[in-house]
Scaffold this motif. Structure first.
Motif, PDB file in Angstrom:
ATOM      1  N   HIS A   1       1.308  -1.023  -0.004  1.00  0.00           N
ATOM      2  CA  HIS A   1      -0.035   0.194   0.245  1.00  0.00           C
ATOM      3  C   HIS A   1       0.579   1.480  -0.201  1.00  0.00           C
ATOM      4  CE1 HIS A   1      -4.292  -1.377   0.592  1.00  0.00           C
ATOM      5  NE2 HIS A   1      -3.735  -2.666   1.116  1.00  0.00           N
ATOM      6  N   VAL A   2       2.157   1.359   0.664  1.00  0.00           N
ATOM      7  CA  VAL A   2       3.299   2.684   0.289  1.00  0.00           C
ATOM      8  C   VAL A   2       3.600   1.904   0.939  1.00  0.00           C
ATOM      9  CG1 VAL A   2       2.373   3.042   3.007  1.00  0.00           C
ATOM     10  CG2 VAL A   2       3.607   4.334   1.396  1.00  0.00           C
ATOM     11  N   ASP A   3       5.064   1.633   0.099  1.00  0.00           N
ATOM     12  CA  ASP A   3       6.417   1.035   0.305  1.00  0.00           C
ATOM     13  C   ASP A   3       7.067   2.316   1.106  1.00  0.00           C
ATOM     14  OD1 ASP A   3       8.983   0.242   0.045  1.00  0.00           O
ATOM     15  OD2 ASP A   3       9.216  -0.945  -1.879  1.00  0.00           O
ATOM     16  N   ALA A   4       7.705   2.466   2.243  1.00  0.00           N
ATOM     17  CA  ALA A   4       8.177   3.571   2.399  1.00  0.00           C
ATOM     18  C   ALA A   4       9.831   3.663   2.028  1.00  0.00           C
ATOM     19  CB  ALA A   4       8.699   2.472   4.555  1.00  0.00           C
ATOM     20  N   SER A   5      10.096   2.607   1.587  1.00  0.00           N
ATOM     21  CA  SER A   5      11.332   2.692   1.455  1.00  0.00           C
ATOM     22  C   SER A   5      11.492   4.265  -0.239  1.00  0.00           C
ATOM     23  CB  SER A   5      12.288   1.567   0.595  1.00  0.00           C
ATOM     24  OG  SER A   5      11.217   1.193  -0.723  1.00  0.00           O
ATOM     25  N   ASP A   6      10.433   4.325  -0.795  1.00  0.00           N
ATOM     26  CA  ASP A   6      10.171   4.982  -2.285  1.00  0.00           C
ATOM     27  C   ASP A   6       9.736   6.189  -1.315  1.00  0.00           C
ATOM     28  OD1 ASP A   6      10.802   3.284  -3.772  1.00  0.00           O
ATOM     29  OD2 ASP A   6       8.875   2.286  -4.064  1.00  0.00           O
ATOM     30  N   VAL A   7       9.420   6.854  -0.370  1.00  0.00           N
ATOM     31  CA  VAL A   7       9.688   8.292  -0.059  1.00  0.00           C
ATOM     32  C   VAL A   7      10.767   8.533   0.737  1.00  0.00           C
ATOM     33  CG1 VAL A   7       7.688   9.277   2.066  1.00  0.00           C
ATOM     34  CG2 VAL A   7       7.522   6.613   0.936  1.00  0.00           C
ATOM     35  N   ILE A   8      10.680   9.451   0.535  1.00  0.00           N
ATOM     36  CA  ILE A   8      12.089  10.233   1.279  1.00  0.00           C
ATOM     37  C   ILE A   8      11.484  11.879   1.762  1.00  0.00           C
ATOM     38  CG2 ILE A   8      14.065  11.814  -0.082  1.00  0.00           C
ATOM     39  CD1 ILE A   8      13.917   9.986  -1.706  1.00  0.00           C
ATOM     40  N   GLY A   9      12.525  11.890   1.890  1.00  0.00           N
ATOM     41  CA  GLY A   9      12.007  13.218   2.544  1.00  0.00           C
ATOM     42  C   GLY A   9      10.651  13.600   4.412  1.00  0.00           C
ATOM     43  N   ARG A  10      10.002  12.449   4.436  1.00  0.00           N
ATOM     44  CA  ARG A  10       8.863  12.481   5.720  1.00  0.00           C
ATOM     45  C   ARG A  10       8.759  11.759   7.368  1.00  0.00           C
ATOM     46  NH1 ARG A  10       7.133  16.434   3.327  1.00  0.00           N
ATOM     47  NH2 ARG A  10       6.086  17.231   1.630  1.00  0.00           N
ATOM     48  N   GLU A  11      10.041  10.956   6.759  1.00  0.00           N
ATOM     49  CA  GLU A  11      10.348  10.654   8.520  1.00  0.00           C
ATOM     50  C   GLU A  11      10.132  11.652   9.229  1.00  0.00           C
ATOM     51  OE1 GLU A  11      10.697   7.809  10.548  1.00  0.00           O
ATOM     52  OE2 GLU A  11      10.715   7.852   8.855  1.00  0.00           O
ATOM     53  N   THR A  12      10.264  12.785   9.623  1.00  0.00           N
ATOM     54  CA  THR A  12      10.463  13.932  10.894  1.00  0.00           C
ATOM     55  C   THR A  12       8.420  14.677  10.944  1.00  0.00           C
ATOM     56  OG1 THR A  12      11.904  15.002  10.287  1.00  0.00           O
ATOM     57  CG2 THR A  12      10.044  15.900  11.636  1.00  0.00           C
ATOM     58  N   ASP A  13       8.127  14.281   9.368  1.00  0.00           N
ATOM     59  CA  ASP A  13       6.673  14.351   9.528  1.00  0.00           C
ATOM     60  C   ASP A  13       5.975  13.104  10.522  1.00  0.00           C
ATOM     61  OD1 ASP A  13       6.428  17.189   7.979  1.00  0.00           O
ATOM     62  OD2 ASP A  13       7.186  16.044   6.517  1.00  0.00           O
ATOM     63  N   LYS A  14       6.550  12.214   9.576  1.00  0.00           N
ATOM     64  CA  LYS A  14       6.128  11.396  10.175  1.00  0.00           C
ATOM     65  C   LYS A  14       6.067  11.183  11.826  1.00  0.00           C
ATOM     66  CE  LYS A  14       6.342   5.840  10.613  1.00  0.00           C
ATOM     67  NZ  LYS A  14       7.051   4.955  10.228  1.00  0.00           N
TER      68      LYS A  14
ATOM     69  N   LEU B   1       1.639  20.133   5.701  1.00  0.00           N
ATOM     70  CA  LEU B   1       2.800  19.558   4.822  1.00  0.00           C
ATOM     71  C   LEU B   1       3.605  20.498   4.003  1.00  0.00           C
ATOM     72  CD1 LEU B   1       4.255  16.791   5.012  1.00  0.00           C
ATOM     73  CD2 LEU B   1       2.442  16.502   3.129  1.00  0.00           C
ATOM     74  N   GLU B   2       4.315  20.634   4.119  1.00  0.00           N
ATOM     75  CA  GLU B   2       5.497  21.179   3.519  1.00  0.00           C
ATOM     76  C   GLU B   2       6.235  20.838   2.218  1.00  0.00           C
ATOM     77  OE1 GLU B   2       5.307  24.579   3.818  1.00  0.00           O
ATOM     78  OE2 GLU B   2       4.895  25.448   6.302  1.00  0.00           O
ATOM     79  N   GLY B   3       6.393  21.156   1.127  1.00  0.00           N
ATOM     80  CA  GLY B   3       7.513  20.789  -0.153  1.00  0.00           C
ATOM     81  C   GLY B   3       8.172  20.547   0.222  1.00  0.00           C
ATOM     82  N   LEU B   4       8.477  19.340  -0.200  1.00  0.00           N
ATOM     83  CA  LEU B   4      10.433  18.134   0.508  1.00  0.00           C
ATOM     84  C   LEU B   4      11.453  19.623   0.068  1.00  0.00           C
ATOM     85  CD1 LEU B   4      10.331  15.309  -1.476  1.00  0.00           C
ATOM     86  CD2 LEU B   4       9.819  15.598   1.225  1.00  0.00           C
ATOM     87  N   SER B   5      12.363  19.745   1.063  1.00  0.00           N
ATOM     88  CA  SER B   5      13.829  20.354   0.614  1.00  0.00           C
ATOM     89  C   SER B   5      14.268  20.161  -0.630  1.00  0.00           C
ATOM     90  CB  SER B   5      14.745  20.512   1.819  1.00  0.00           C
ATOM     91  OG  SER B   5      15.287  18.649   1.814  1.00  0.00           O
ATOM     92  N   PRO B   6      15.276  21.161  -1.109  1.00  0.00           N
ATOM     93  CA  PRO B   6      15.959  20.898  -2.240  1.00  0.00           C
ATOM     94  C   PRO B   6      16.865  19.967  -2.877  1.00  0.00           C
ATOM     95  CG  PRO B   6      15.740  23.039  -1.382  1.00  0.00           C
ATOM     96  CD  PRO B   6      15.326  22.274  -0.549  1.00  0.00           C
ATOM     97  N   GLU B   7      17.471  18.867  -1.439  1.00  0.00           N
ATOM     98  CA  GLU B   7      17.852  18.354  -1.384  1.00  0.00           C
ATOM     99  C   GLU B   7      17.240  16.519  -1.645  1.00  0.00           C
ATOM    100  OE1 GLU B   7      19.399  21.972   0.527  1.00  0.00           O
ATOM    101  OE2 GLU B   7      18.165  20.410   0.683  1.00  0.00           O
ATOM    102  N   ASN B   8      15.995  17.109  -0.532  1.00  0.00           N
ATOM    103  CA  ASN B   8      15.144  15.887  -0.577  1.00  0.00           C
ATOM    104  C   ASN B   8      14.728  15.428  -1.941  1.00  0.00           C
ATOM    105  OD1 ASN B   8      15.135  14.560   1.897  1.00  0.00           O
ATOM    106  ND2 ASN B   8      13.952  16.203   3.369  1.00  0.00           N
ATOM    107  N   CYS B   9      14.161  16.626  -2.602  1.00  0.00           N
ATOM    108  CA  CYS B   9      13.822  16.441  -4.297  1.00  0.00           C
ATOM    109  C   CYS B   9      15.268  15.606  -5.389  1.00  0.00           C
ATOM    110  CB  CYS B   9      13.210  18.065  -4.844  1.00  0.00           C
ATOM    111  SG  CYS B   9      12.111  18.740  -4.482  1.00  0.00           S
ATOM    112  N   ILE B  10      16.277  16.236  -4.843  1.00  0.00           N
ATOM    113  CA  ILE B  10      16.752  15.994  -5.604  1.00  0.00           C
ATOM    114  C   ILE B  10      17.093  14.095  -5.757  1.00  0.00           C
ATOM    115  CG2 ILE B  10      19.415  15.802  -6.054  1.00  0.00           C
ATOM    116  CD1 ILE B  10      18.567  18.040  -7.504  1.00  0.00           C
ATOM    117  N   SER B  11      17.338  13.814  -4.065  1.00  0.00           N
ATOM    118  CA  SER B  11      17.266  12.839  -3.984  1.00  0.00           C
ATOM    119  C   SER B  11      16.406  11.993  -4.500  1.00  0.00           C
ATOM    120  CB  SER B  11      17.378  12.296  -2.459  1.00  0.00           C
ATOM    121  OG  SER B  11      18.454  13.021  -1.743  1.00  0.00           O
TER     122      SER B  11
ATOM    123  N   VAL C   1      14.008  19.726 -11.271  1.00  0.00           N
ATOM    124  CA  VAL C   1      13.750  19.480  -9.954  1.00  0.00           C
ATOM    125  C   VAL C   1      13.568  20.925  -9.210  1.00  0.00           C
ATOM    126  CG1 VAL C   1      14.068  19.240  -7.503  1.00  0.00           C
ATOM    127  CG2 VAL C   1      14.478  17.453  -9.198  1.00  0.00           C
ATOM    128  N   LYS C   2      13.948  21.949  -9.728  1.00  0.00           N
ATOM    129  CA  LYS C   2      13.713  23.689  -9.451  1.00  0.00           C
ATOM    130  C   LYS C   2      11.708  24.192  -9.538  1.00  0.00           C
ATOM    131  CE  LYS C   2      18.029  25.438  -8.911  1.00  0.00           C
ATOM    132  NZ  LYS C   2      18.962  26.717  -9.909  1.00  0.00           N
TER     133      LYS C   2
END
Length: 853
Positions: free
Chosen positions: A161-174, A339-349, A375-376
């Motif tokens: 249903h959701v693959d946690a390994s594919d989710v980047i930059g949301r650990e803090t939000d979680k 919920l904010e947008g991902l940081s530039p670093e996380n977007c690149i990742s 990405v920008k």
């Protein structure tokens, strides 16, 4: 503007024209030269179609030229279909051996003499129109581009249903949301209103609000914190009744991933009965309820719902996801989590993960620089980043990367944080055939849960699933297309059970489907006042159908469907109008309708591939003229509880791939299924009087059958499995008199079965030994509500291909823990209501996080 799919349509048409079967037919009917002329002209035109699609926005008149080419291609396809109809009719007449049938055929409009004259006139007309349109195209200065090169390398499909390994930059939000869930209610965790803490997650579309809620919902800490977890998607309409039904069904589901388990039959209950059932489910339970995708800003409706669900225990929590700050403020009992947008670093990742194979980005520093600029433009929106990354996956062509970066669509006037340009660019990178298939998602409402068979039948009936080598089955081609769309992030939440799999379309991706398909595809509701003449595909999504005069008088409609459960056709007048007017229909889905009579004139729809009459509670008889629809591939009367008998002559439907039956018959005639040599799926549901499915002599002729579904057939005595050599999937449920052990006395036969679902057999203590014959191939085993079952099959340790094992409500079941060692391919283990299992041992096993429930 709507998209043109003319390249794909022309390519499909040329494939037919080049086939040996059409060449032979054209010579036999004296139209060879005209058909050859059509093929030659279309081959020349096809070479410039891709260039025309690229330039249509800039050259005046080019879009209309493409529309004319597309229309003449559709007309040519209709003419060629006539050859298929004629061939099928001849085959049936020859097989029947009946003088009456042969005489009737001679005096019909389909006999050779009449057919030859009619086809000659129609083919000549198509050729003349095509020649004129082709000549008109010379003025546009188009270049020849023969091959559509937009296909990119496909990723493997995943199914959680959701693959946690594919989710980047949301650990803090979680962790922040989980912290809020673990805290006491700020008002003191009292009762009534104070028992409910509502936590709103708010943000623009595509940010990942739903993904974040799923990460939280599936966290193991939530299972320890809450007695009951429920997930309900709300979307556009805040219908209290439907929301109550969804909450009850979610609360009733013993295992959330069991998509094939049947939910409570509560749709017929009135609102008073429903609210009583809801309170019973929630009363004194500490629950977590997710209300996903809220658009309702009517405070009264929210209070009405809240009053019904505030009966839970102290500590119950609700998570709400919405794009609206005002809705979040209206519903929330604590400040919104923005919920904010991902940081530039996380977007690149995230972009790197989807655009490159692991480590590959280091080999292409020039592409990485372009990627950072792309990405920008995505403004921190994960869906946009992922979609564009997918579209560039494993291509090192610098021009393609620069095309995405520099495309003028970024310069269009956009709403704030609009990501449609990014999705449209990803769409533009898809090959033509995939874009054509994607457009059909516009016929379904947002948050629709798709099953593969439904979309496969739709695509196949419209000729969109063409095998490159002519030998692949349409089911396999459809799966490849779905995997490709999923790899490009256009599909999500895929749940796989082998022959059956389910998925969703993100609502922003659904917006894209509406955007690209709006001129030929239309969803019709009770407020629709006009359907344009050029519409070819319609879905009807509300009861209270508009007057028949609203529907176009042109004969171009190819699809009429009712996709939503409970929405159907009641008017026989409208049905008769459709049948007489739209003779080129390929799909007529009248499921959940309530008319009493199907007109005899249904036989005029000779091009029909899908006829779905399922869940009609009033129809008692069907006209035998249905059996003249020799092109029919899918026919369903499943759930037609008052249907007395199948139409006579169903064996004439020689092209059937899928047949679903509900009937009051106690037996089926000996020759009904004799000629159904293409039948792959056969379903018997609620056939309460049926004692035997088919006799042995008949079933030897069903050697192509791959899927057998038998459900709620209370008089059925046996399953004749031993003469179904190619059976891949068996679904058997709630058949109280059936002898599952028939055939166990003979030596164990080897099966190719990959899917087995057994449900609701209160008396069954052991599973039949014939399962051992499938031990080497079985991939999915689902066992529900067998209260006396003591053991799983002895051959379980030998099931080395088993991926999914779901067991529920088997309280007597004993399980030997050492068996789990042998299930090396197991990906999904779901067990509920089986207290005798050794869970401490199971918990110690190093299974994937998403495996155990």
């Amino acid at each position: 503007m709507a998209e043109s799919f003319v390249f794909d349509i022309a390519e499909s048409l040329l494939g037919k024209l080049a086939s040996y079967a059409y060449e032979e037919a054209s010579r036999a009917y004296g139209v060879y030269e005209d058909l050859k002329g059509i093929k030659d002209t279309l081959s020349i035109v096809k070479g410039v179609l891709l260039d025309a699609e690229e330039k249509k926005e800039h050259k005046h008149g080019l879009r209309e030229w493409l529309r004319q080419i597309q229309n003449v291609c559709f007309d040519a396809e209709d003419v060629l279909d006539e050859f298929e109809c004629q061939g099928s009719q001849k085959q049936v007449v020859k097989a029947s051996g009946s003088v009456r049938v042969k005489v009737g055929h001679f005096f019909s409009s389909s006999n050779s003499l009449v057919f030859r004259l009619r086809m000659a006139h129609q083919i000549k007309d198509v050729r003349e129109r095509l020649d004129k349109i082709a000549a008109d195209g010379n003025k546009f200065g188009l270049e020849k581009i023969e091959v559509d090169l937009r296909l990119v390398q496909r990723r493997e499909m995943t199914y959680s249903h959701v693959d946690a390994s594919d989710v980047i930059g949301r650990e803090t939000d979680k962790e922040e949301i989980i912290k809020l869930l673990m805290q006491p209610h700020p008002d003191g965790d009292g009762y009534g209103d104070r028992s409910l803490c509502v936590i709103p997650i708010v943000g623009i579309g595509g940010l990942g609000k739903t993904t974040l809620a799923k990460l939280v919902f599936n966290d193991k800490r939530m299972d320890e914190l809450f007695q009951l977890k429920m997930w309900v998607c709300i979307s556009d309409e805040f219908d209290i009744r439907q929301i109550i039904i969804k909450i009850i069904n979610s609360a009733s589901a013993s295992a959330p991933n069991i998509a094939l388990a049947y939910q409570e039959n509560i749709n017929s209950l009135d609102i008073e009965q429903l609210q009583t059932r809801l309170r019973h489910k929630l009363s004194l339970q500490k629950f977590l309820l997710v209300l996903d995708d809220i658009w309702n800003d009517d405070y009264t409706k929210w209070i009405d719902l809240k009053n019904l669900i505030k009966v839970g225990a102290v500590g119950s929590k609700i998570i709400v996801t919405t794009r609206s700050n005002s809705i979040a403020s209206m519903m929330g009992t604590i400040p919104s989590y923005v919920l904010e947008g991902l940081s530039p670093e996380n977007c690149i990742s995230l972009f790197v993960r989807w655009a490159f194979k692991e480590g590959q980005e280091k080999e292409y520093p020039n592409l990485m620089e372009i990627g950072k600029e792309i990405v920008k433009k995505c403004k921190g929106v994960p869906l946009a980043v992922r979609s564009l990354g997918s579209s560039l996956f494993s291509t090192s062509d610098l021009d393609k990367w620069e095309f995405v970066r520099d495309h003028e669509i970024w310069n269009l006037e956009q709403k704030r944080n609009d990501i449609l340009p990014a999705l449209k660019l990803s769409y533009d990178q898809m090959p033509s055939h995939l874009r054509h298939c994607f457009a059909y998602f516009a016929l379904f409402p947002k948050d629709f849960r798709f099953i593969n068979t439904e979309i496969t039948n739709l695509w196949a009936s419209l000729g969109l699933l063409q095998s490159p080598n002519g030998s692949q089955k349409v089911e396999k081609i459809a799966r490849q297309y779905i995997e490709e769309l999923h790899s490009r992030s256009f599909l999500q939440d895929i749940t796989d059970f082998g022959p059956f799999y389910f998925f969703n379309v993100h609502d922003l991706v659904h917006d894209l489907a509406l955007y690209v398909a709006k001129e030929e595809y239309l969803m019709v509701d009770a407020c629709t006042r006009n359907i344009p003449e050029h519409v070819r595909h319609i879905s009807i999504v509300e009861n209270g159908l508009p007057d028949h005069a609203v529907f176009p008088k042109s004969r171009s409609l190819r699809t009429i469907t009712f996709p939503i459960e409970g929405v159907g056709l009641a008017s026989e007048i409208i049905l008769k109008t459709w049948v007489s007017r739209y003779r080129y229909l390929r799909v007529l889905d009248l499921s959940d309708s309530s008319f009493e009579t199907l007109p005899n004139s249904i036989a005029k729809l000779g091009h029909l591939r899908v006829l779905d009459l399922s869940n009609n509670g009033k129809i008692k008889r069907l006209p035998n003229s249905i059996c003249k629809l020799q092109n029919l591939q899918v026919f369903s009367v499943s759930g037609c509880m008052e249907l007395k008998a199948l139409p006579k002559g169903i064996g004439m439907l020689i092209n059937l791939r899928e047949l679903k039956i509900t009937t009051k018959q106690s037996s089926l005639s000996q020759d009904e299924f004799a000629n159904l040599s293409n039948l792959q799926t056969l379903s018997f549901e609620y056939c309460v009087n049926l004692k035997f499915l088919l006799e042995k002599a008949q079933l030897t002729q069903l050697s192509s059958l791959q899927i057998l579904v038998v459900r709620s057939c209370g008089s059925l005595m046996s399953l004749p499995l031993y003469i179904l050599p190619k059976l891949d999937a068996l679904f058997v449920a709630d058949c109280g008199m059936i002898n599952l052990f028939l055939g166990d006395e003979s030596p164990i036969k080897r099966w190719r079965m990959k899917f087995l679902h057994v449900e609701n057999f209160p008396w069954l203590q052991v599973l039949p030994e014939w399962i051992e014959g499938a031990a080497d191939t079985l991939q999915t085993l689902m066992i529900y509500n067998l209260p006396k079952l003591k053991f799983l099959p002895e051959c379980l340790p030998r099931m080395t291909h088993l991926k999914r094992l779901h067991v529920a409500e088997c309280p007597s079941l004993l399980f030997h823990p050492s068996h789990i060692h042998c299930l090396t391919t197991l990906e999904d283990l779901s067990v509920d209501g089986c207290p005798a299992w050794d869970w401490e041992y199971m918990a110690s096993r190093s299974l994937p996080d998403n495996t155990m429930k």
